[in-house]
Design an enzyme around this catalytic site. Structure first.
Site, PDB file in Angstrom:
ATOM      1  N   ASN A   1       0.848  -1.199   0.000  1.00  0.00           N
ATOM      2  CA  ASN A   1       0.000   0.000   0.000  1.00  0.00           C
ATOM      3  C   ASN A   1       0.891   1.259   0.000  1.00  0.00           C
ATOM      4  OD1 ASN A   1      -2.339   1.465  -0.070  1.00  0.00           O
ATOM      5  ND2 ASN A   1      -3.142   0.738   1.889  1.00  0.00           N
TER       6      ASN A   1
ATOM      7  N   HIS B   1      -8.516   3.633   8.234  1.00  0.00           N
ATOM      8  CA  HIS B   1      -8.969   2.338   7.737  1.00  0.00           C
ATOM      9  C   HIS B   1     -10.411   2.039   8.129  1.00  0.00           C
ATOM     10  CE1 HIS B   1      -4.793   1.246   6.639  1.00  0.00           C
ATOM     11  NE2 HIS B   1      -5.373   0.349   5.868  1.00  0.00           N
TER      12      HIS B   1
END
Length: 519
Positions: free
Chosen positions: A342, A373
């Site tokens: 990521n 998140h």
């Protein structure tokens, strides 16, 4: 049958039933494949040499909003609300403080939407949801706000080289802003890109690149023939196909939840538990490989993502790539894994949090990552454990690695051992991220007797750890370095100033992440 409710279109429900997948996931994949075809059309018929930037912005935005409506229905209005209010904040508040207000609003709005989705609608569902694209839009809003603040308020001497390269010197128009946030290439799965890179692509200036000369100094290249992304796109689509095949066949036979199965915990030996932990988490990664690599291929197909040419003259199409699979699977340190997983989110965390934090940058960065998140308790357990593991791994590396550099045989032994330890530690850390809930997460850790938590605490307690001093002296040294870099950049000429800084910043971002994560 895979008849799950959806706020998006039900046109593909028969296909969803045929492949036994939730309609939201089918809509996502089909829309991304449509975006791939649209990207090829966009590059062929709406190339910057054939049409204006205005038309390219309009088409990219309208296609993106259509895909959002198809996938998420009226929930796609959240994208416009979040983007619209943030733009109003930028205009009304002014460049001095708008980055703070935009950060609080964008992240707060995202969190409210995540709470609503998780605790009111479908707790524990991994189907595509509207908060996923909002996570990317949140990154773009906050990144742009800081870049405008850096470019229009702060002095150049106060900026790091990467901040100076990414700084935006004028307020974007509403169309440019919406195109950046909601273009069809990245609205569903990203990845994040800098505003200057995106505008450079739309305006067709992405092929004025820099190259290192024989004397080591940066030299401006004259415009070269535009490279074709076809080979890079085909290679990435092959990776997507293999990842999807692996996910649909093998991944489902190795569920992470089996790690907390009572029967398995009773009969399995410790080697079996360790082996299954690693394999089950390895099997959970291909779905991310598929989604992120497909998103990268879509951008490349549109002509976006060109970084420049390597020393052999080969075109590089990894400007906004989000992962490096080989480096992930062969990671010999916690830092190496994080550096290659990521990637664009890690750069975002560094730009808006780590390098701007006055104290505890590592802890604050992990907390921001957890909030971004979502609101599942498992996310917070994973990132809090990640802080502990990162600090312990850093201490171990600084205290012992230099003993194993020579001879090569000893270095190989060290690499094998650290690979095994790293893969186990990563798997142990991210189990709650997959399990989501607090009870099964603690069931897993208790079944392992919290052994890696205890080991990490012992490492931090007994081994000396270098503490980063982020005080005045360090700041002055950075400013001196920045001033020298700034003088060199000015000598390159104003005509190529924007793109040169932008490319430099991307190279510096990758290199600097290693040193920053050590601090």
């Amino acid at each position: 049958m895979a008849t799950t409710s959806t706020t998006g279109s039900t046109l593909l429900q028969p296909l969803s039933n045929a492949v036994q997948l939730p309609i939201d996931q089918v809509n996502f994949v089909v829309c991304q494949l449509f975006a791939l075809l649209a990207a090829i059309w966009f590059r062929t018929y709406l190339h910057s040499s054939k049409t204006s930037s205005f038309i390219r912005h309009v088409v990219a935005t309208l296609l993106g909003l259509y895909l959002a409506l198809f996938c998420f229905g009226w929930y796609a209005l959240h994208f416009l609300v979040q983007s619209g209010v943030s733009y109003c904040i930028m205009i009304i508040i002014g460049v001095e403080n708008m980055h703070k207000y935009c950060f609080v609003f964008a992240l707060g709005y995202l969190t409210v939407c995540q709470i609503t989705r998780v605790y009111i609608f479908d707790y524990g569902q991994y189907s595509a949801d509207f908060s996923g694209p909002m996570m990317i839009i949140t990154q773009k809003i906050t990144s742009l706000a800081y870049e405008i603040h850096d470019g229009m308020f702060r002095k150049d001497e106060e900026l790091t080289p990467s901040q100076r390269g990414l700084a935006v010197r004028r307020m974007p128009s509403l169309l440019e802003y919406l195109s950046y946030n909601c273009n069809f290439m990245g609205i569903l799965a990203g990845p994040l890109c800098s505003y200057k890179d995106y505008i450079t692509f739309i305006e067709g200036r992405s092929y004025h690149m820099i190259h290192s000369g024989e004397n080591g100094k940066e030299e401006i290249q004259s415009e070269r023939t535009e490279p074709s992304p076809n080979i890079a796109v085909i290679q990435k689509l092959l990776v997507c196909g293999l990842s999807l095949l692996f996910h649909l066949t093998i991944s489902k036979t190795l569920p992470v939840e089996y790690n907390i199965d009572e029967h398995f915990q009773t009969i399995a030996s410790w080697p079996a538990k360790v082996t299954y932990l690693y394999i089950s988490l390895l099997a959970a990664r291909p779905k991310y490989y598929f989604a992120w690599t497909l998103a990268d291929a879509i951008n490349n197909a549109a002509g976006f993502g060109f970084r420049g040419y390597d020393k052999n003259g080969e075109a590089r199409w990894d400007l906004i790539s989000n992962l490096r699979i080989q480096q992930i699977e062969m990671s010999t340190s916690f830092k190496m894994f994080l550096d290659n997983w990521n990637i664009q989110t890690a750069l975002w965390l560094k730009r808006v949090c780590y390098e701007r934090a006055s104290f505890s940058p590592t802890v604050r960065t992990f907390i921001l990552s957890a909030i971004w998140h979502g609101v599942y308790p498992g996310y917070y357990l994973t990132f809090l454990t990640g802080v502990l593991m990162t600090l312990a791994a850093r201490a171990m590396r600084k205290n012992f690695r230099h003993y194993f550099i020579e001879p090569p045989q000893l270095k190989l032994f060290y690499d094998v051992v650290t690979w095994i330890v790293t893969q186990i530690a990563i798997s142990y850390t991210v189990v709650p991220f997959v399990l989501l809930s607090i009870k099964p997460s603690f069931m897993f850790y208790s079944s392992w007797y919290y052994c890696l938590h205890i080991a990490a605490l012992l490492v931090l307690f007994f081994l000396p750890v270098e503490k980063t001093q982020r005080g005045k002296k360090t700041h002055e040294n950075v400013q001196l370095s920045q001033s020298k870099t700034f003088e060199r950049e000015n000598s390159l000429g104003q005509n190529s100033f924007s793109r040169t800084n932008n490319v430099c910043s991307q190279n510096q971002e990758v290199a600097s992440r290693h040193s920053l994560l050590k601090q």
